[in-house]
Design an enzyme around this catalytic site. Structure first.
Site, PDB file in Angstrom:
ATOM      1  N   HIS A 127      37.843  14.484  59.435  1.00  0.00           N
ATOM      2  CA  HIS A 127      37.904  15.097  57.978  1.00  0.00           C
ATOM      3  C   HIS A 127      38.391  16.327  57.993  1.00  0.00           C
ATOM      4  O   HIS A 127      38.180  16.965  56.979  1.00  0.00           O
ATOM      5  CB  HIS A 127      36.353  15.334  57.636  1.00  0.00           C
ATOM      6  CG  HIS A 127      35.473  13.864  57.422  1.00  0.00           C
ATOM      7  ND1 HIS A 127      35.705  13.522  56.214  1.00  0.00           N
ATOM      8  CD2 HIS A 127      34.828  13.163  57.915  1.00  0.00           C
ATOM      9  CE1 HIS A 127      34.821  12.222  56.132  1.00  0.00           C
ATOM     10  NE2 HIS A 127      34.220  12.157  57.352  1.00  0.00           N
TER      11      HIS A 127
ATOM     12  N   LYS B 231      32.609  24.453  45.119  1.00  0.00           N
ATOM     13  CA  LYS B 231      32.617  23.756  46.451  1.00  0.00           C
ATOM     14  C   LYS B 231      32.682  25.072  47.417  1.00  0.00           C
ATOM     15  O   LYS B 231      32.255  25.984  47.155  1.00  0.00           O
ATOM     16  CB  LYS B 231      34.228  23.406  46.677  1.00  0.00           C
ATOM     17  CG  LYS B 231      35.229  24.322  46.149  1.00  0.00           C
ATOM     18  CD  LYS B 231      36.601  23.651  46.482  1.00  0.00           C
ATOM     19  CE  LYS B 231      37.020  22.787  45.451  1.00  0.00           C
ATOM     20  NZ  LYS B 231      37.325  21.492  45.659  1.00  0.00           N
ATOM     21  N   ARG B 232      32.679  24.668  48.733  1.00  0.00           N
ATOM     22  CA  ARG B 232      32.027  25.474  49.855  1.00  0.00           C
ATOM     23  C   ARG B 232      33.145  26.674  49.667  1.00  0.00           C
ATOM     24  O   ARG B 232      34.541  26.544  49.290  1.00  0.00           O
ATOM     25  CB  ARG B 232      32.341  24.583  51.179  1.00  0.00           C
ATOM     26  CG  ARG B 232      31.975  25.686  52.432  1.00  0.00           C
ATOM     27  CD  ARG B 232      31.919  24.635  53.635  1.00  0.00           C
ATOM     28  NE  ARG B 232      32.764  23.727  53.609  1.00  0.00           N
ATOM     29  CZ  ARG B 232      34.048  23.653  54.267  1.00  0.00           C
ATOM     30  NH1 ARG B 232      34.363  24.699  54.979  1.00  0.00           N
ATOM     31  NH2 ARG B 232      34.742  22.698  54.435  1.00  0.00           N
TER      32      ARG B 232
ATOM     33  N   LYS C  38      40.487  26.963  50.579  1.00  0.00           N
ATOM     34  CA  LYS C  38      40.119  26.440  49.164  1.00  0.00           C
ATOM     35  C   LYS C  38      40.672  27.255  48.056  1.00  0.00           C
ATOM     36  O   LYS C  38      40.553  26.981  46.731  1.00  0.00           O
ATOM     37  CB  LYS C  38      38.614  26.068  49.146  1.00  0.00           C
ATOM     38  CG  LYS C  38      38.190  24.904  50.052  1.00  0.00           C
ATOM     39  CD  LYS C  38      36.893  24.656  49.724  1.00  0.00           C
ATOM     40  CE  LYS C  38      36.326  23.544  50.901  1.00  0.00           C
ATOM     41  NZ  LYS C  38      36.880  22.227  50.574  1.00  0.00           N
TER      42      LYS C  38
ATOM     43  N   THR D   8      35.993  15.572  47.334  1.00  0.00           N
ATOM     44  CA  THR D   8      35.496  14.526  46.551  1.00  0.00           C
ATOM     45  C   THR D   8      34.997  15.017  45.277  1.00  0.00           C
ATOM     46  O   THR D   8      34.579  14.297  44.248  1.00  0.00           O
ATOM     47  CB  THR D   8      34.184  13.964  47.376  1.00  0.00           C
ATOM     48  OG1 THR D   8      33.303  15.029  47.814  1.00  0.00           O
ATOM     49  CG2 THR D   8      34.321  13.188  48.577  1.00  0.00           C
TER      50      THR D   8
ATOM     51  N   LYS E  52      34.650  13.428  41.226  1.00  0.00           N
ATOM     52  CA  LYS E  52      33.377  13.537  40.380  1.00  0.00           C
ATOM     53  C   LYS E  52      33.942  14.015  38.999  1.00  0.00           C
ATOM     54  O   LYS E  52      33.531  13.560  37.985  1.00  0.00           O
ATOM     55  CB  LYS E  52      32.532  14.333  41.005  1.00  0.00           C
ATOM     56  CG  LYS E  52      31.779  13.812  42.430  1.00  0.00           C
ATOM     57  CD  LYS E  52      30.940  14.756  43.140  1.00  0.00           C
ATOM     58  CE  LYS E  52      30.678  14.369  44.548  1.00  0.00           C
ATOM     59  NZ  LYS E  52      30.270  15.524  45.397  1.00  0.00           N
TER      60      LYS E  52
END
Length: 832
Positions: free
Chosen positions: A377, A568-569, A574, A676, A680
């Site tokens: 992952h 998100k985290r 990111k 993911t 969504k």
């Protein structure tokens, strides 16, 4: 209620089963609810403020799952069919009640039952505590996988850890993240069934002992160990209206002896319970901070605890039927390792087969390599766990010895393929030599598996061509791609009733189990009446989110704003930092009088930083300080808001994703394995602004370039630029970025705490910045401007929103699970 039936399995045990309960109406649910509320829980007054309403309703619903649960289990056992054991250190389940009611088709009936007492079902949903047994996308993906496997009738059991404290609760104090424990089990967890009779013993420490068996053969056993009891708690996972209920088995650590009575009687109370505390620490907290050696040791203990207990449990089921005959074991079993965390299952299965069940090494190794499958992952090297040889030798001496033996055999294979290539042998060794040698757990997972998959097309290609290139050259047939997905039952049908109701009204409800049917929305994208109804549904979601934001932060958002969302985290790759720089850029434009033609915008950010991740926590502080200045300025009233939503979790996302207009997926290209959240948001009609990274690429392919805002450097362009990266030159050459940096350097956003921006400024200006924040700034800003102009054209934006939902079919975990099953697992559906 239907009568019980008795039947025997081949172990001689008598099992009780019942036909599925037929009484699914509101009257039957009401009767059971009242019985549990009064007789089981011992409560009298039923009112909407009672915390026991939720618990009583869960028991009533669980009754209706129980019959199906037993029958599903019996059907798998009777058929003697192949099954999958899904090992994951995370299962981010969130709330379970609404999903169970949806899948059982009793939500309306339960609501009607509760109305007899003036209780609103929505308030009961809100009283459920999130089962936060995961950190982010990895754990939520595992939860979606279980939902889809049950819906597809696939015999898959999930194995995880029942953490006493899940993902921490996040509080924001003066802009800083403050972590607080999440005692999610404090009021009990009525969904679970404790199965103490199936407890397994997991051992640590000790030493190896060689002995001769009754035939004079040399054998090995692990002795003088410190045993810990692994007690399973089972949680039902219902499929969507198909009668199937699969199992999530969570392990809780207990001491084999509660305490030392001799020590207690002697007055040494602390020492008397030391073993109990030491054992239970294993499952106390999700992801202990591994910045220290003790933290690393605890994480390794968690991983081995999960792997050993789960493997022993599956072997118990096998030997009850077959004894120590393993000729057909590989044909009937598969272990899917969800990321590198359960990689230690490879040597543990070898230990169990060889030491406990008497197989010779070669036979055991053939079985192991035929049953293990590994999902990677991450492309981040620091996330590919490596454990020190010294620590493993002390904690798991027999496992370390097996790893050495696996490595010796593997390196002989490498030497045979590339004779004399010592450099390659060193690169591929499971043991990275040096002053402090470590075991490369990802390599161990690859060597011990028959399948290795990434989770998006780009990610899988980069694994083959980069991170695992040597292994892909040795075993090209092992490597494959399985693009991630999300379950539409939770992430559209349950969380967005306004939009899902509109979809069902126009195309029927077949999309709930066949998401490709959403393509039937495409002809409606230009229908003015449908567009208006679509906007009304989206507006309902935005108002709900605005209410949540105001309740948590005190900041009021207008529902007509462009909701620009990144949740998100918190991690540097990111690039929440890039998002905040854009917010400052917009603020600067407003202050300069250059934003008259821009739509009002709410930039909504949320996520948690790992407790030991200094820079991520600094970014949270940076966002909050920036938001404080922007939101307090009268010039931004009704025009710009920046909000950090505290304590982001599954339930919060269920409110956020129906409301998003613009989905920010802005990771540095080549760093996000899949994502993911992007799926969504797309499923709920948000338009993506994103880089050429992870599943963004496949989202863009599905919806078309004209319905996706692409920006930023590609993986290949980054590699070229990295050789001569000059962020200070980029800043000087870009007036917009220069003004942003000057505001930061002049202290516009850190009036209270001097110096808090130093780490942020250094990260942006660092020529070795792996995240290329400055390099992508201009492209991001220009693309955001294109998104603004599109949003001002209401029919165009609504069309884009509809087409995003219509194109989201391939991003269902139903499709993902079919891919896993067709190409890796090869399971037959359960037939009741």
């Amino acid at each position: 209620m239907s009568a019980d039936h008795r039947e025997s399995n081949n172990t001689g045990a008598i099992m009780l089963t019942r036909a599925p309960a037929s009484e699914m109406g509101p009257e039957a649910i009401l009767e059971d609810f009242v019985r549990y509320f009064s007789r089981t829980l011992g409560r009298r007054a039923i009112h909407k403020a009672s915390p026991f309403v939720y618990e009583a309703l869960v028991y009533a619903v669980r009754d209706r799952l129980m019959d199906r649960w037993i029958q599903s289990t019996v059907a798998v056992e009777r058929s003697y069919q192949r099954r999958v054991h899904y090992l994951s250190l995370e299962f981010l389940m969130g709330r379970l009640l609404k999903n169970a009611l949806l899948n059982l088709d009793v939500e309306d009936k339960s609501e009607a039952a509760l109305q007899n007492f003036g209780v609103d079902l929505a308030s009961v949903f809100e009283s459920e505590h999130d089962a936060g047994l995961g950190n982010g996308g990895l754990g939520r993906l595992a939860a979606c996988f279980l939902d889809s496997c049950a819906t597809l009738s696939l015999p898959v059991i999930g194995y995880g850890i029942r953490y006493e404290y899940g993902m921490f609760r996040q509080r924001i104090d003066d802009g800083h993240q403050i972590e607080e424990p999440d005692p999610w089990l404090r009021a009990g967890f009525p969904w679970e069934i404790e199965r103490y009779e199936l407890a397994q013993t997991v051992t640590f420490g000790g030493r190896k002992e060689v002995y001769a068996d009754e035939h004079g053969n040399e054998q090995t056993r692990w002795v003088d160990t410190r045993p810990v009891l692994a007690v399973p708690f089972d949680v039902p996972i219902p499929g969507y209206r198909n009668g199937i209920v699969n199992t999530l088995r969570l392990w809780s650590a207990k001491a084999t002896d509660e305490f030392n009575l001799h020590e207690f009687n002697a007055g040494s109370y602390t020492q008397a319970v030391a073993a109990k505390n030491d054992a239970e620490n294993i499952t106390m907290v999700l992801y202990p901070n591994d910045a220290s050696e003790s933290g690393k040791g605890l994480r390794l203990r968690q991983q081995y605890f999960l792997a050993s207990a789960s493997l022993q449990d599956s072997l118990r089921q096998w030997t009850e039927r077959h004894g120590d005959h393993f000729e057909h074991f590989a044909a009937k079993n598969c272990y899917q390792l969800n990321d590198t965390h359960p990689a230690i299952a490879v040597p543990e299965l070898m230990r169990l087969l060889v030491d406990e069940h008497g197989l010779d090494w070669d036979d055991a190794w053939v079985i192991t390599r035929r049953v293990m499958a590994y999902t990677n992952h991450t492309l981040l090297p620091e996330a590919l766990e490596c454990w020190s040889v010294e620590m493993m030798s002390q904690m798991l001496p027999r496992i370390m010895e097996i790893v050495y033996e696996i490595n010796a055999g593997f390196l002989a294979e490498v030497e045979q393929c590339w004779p004399g290539d010592l450099e390659r042998v060193g690169r591929m060794s499971l043991i990275q030599e040096g002053d402090h040698p470590v075991v490369r757990m990802a390599y161990l997972a690859i060597v011990g598996s028959f399948s290795v998959n990434g989770v998006a097309e780009l990610h899988s290609r980069l694994l083959r061509e980069g991170l695992f290139r040597d292994f892909a050259e040795l075993w090209p047939e092992k490597f494959n791609n399985k693009t991630n997905g999300v379950t539409q039952r939770r992430w559209l049908a349950a969380c967005n009733p306004a939009l899902s109701g509109l979809v069902t009204d126009r195309i029927g409800d077949a999309w709930v189990t066949d998401l490709e049917r959403l393509r039937e929305l495409e002809p409606l994208a230009d229908d003015a009446d449908f567009q208006q109804r679509w906007r009304t549904a989206k507006l309902a979601g935005k108002r709900r989110l605005a209410a949540l934001v105001e309740s948590r932060t005190g900041i009021a958002l207008h529902a007509d704003m462009l909701f620009d969302v990144q949740v998100k985290r918190i991690h540097e790759y990111k690039r929440q930092l890039l998002n905040c720089l854009h917010a400052i850029h917009l603020y600067d434009r407003i202050k300069r009088g250059e934003a008259a033609d821009s739509p009002p915008r709410a930039i909504i950010v949320g996520g948690k930083a790992a407790p030991g991740y200094f820079m991520a926590k600094n970014i949270i502080k940076f966002i909050n300080e920036t938001a404080r200045v922007i939101n307090a300025d009268p010039d931004t009233e009704g025009r710009l808001r920046l909000v950090f939503v505290p304590d982001y979790n599954v339930s919060t996302m269920e409110v956020i994703c129906p409301a998003a207009d613009l989905s920010a997926q802005i990771s540095t290209a080549g760093k996000e394995a899949s994502g993911t959240g992007n799926m969504k948001f797309m499923m709920n009609g948000a338009v993506t602004i994103g880089t050429f990274d992870g599943a963004n690429i496949e989202i863009r392919e599905a919806v078309g370039d004209e319905n996706f805002f692409l920006f930023g450097l590609t993986v290949e362009e980054i590699e070229v630029l990295r050789q001569s990266y000059d962020p200070e030159g980029i800043i000087r050459g870009d007036p917009g970025l220069l003004r942003v940096m000057e505001r930061l350097e002049h202290g516009d956003f850190n009036c209270v705490e001097a110096g808090i921006m130093e780490a942020i400024l250094h990260a942006i200006k660092n020529p070795h910045d792996p995240w290329m924040t400055a390099a992508d700034f201009r492209s991001f800003v220009d693309t955001q401007r294109r998104a603004e102009l599109a949003y001002l054209d209401l029919p165009r934006w609504t069309r884009m929103s509809i087409l995003n939902t219509a194109a989201s079919g391939r991003f269902s975990t139903d499709r993902t699970m079919r891919d896993y099953n067709r190409e890796i697992w090869q399971l037959d559906p359960v037939e009741l």
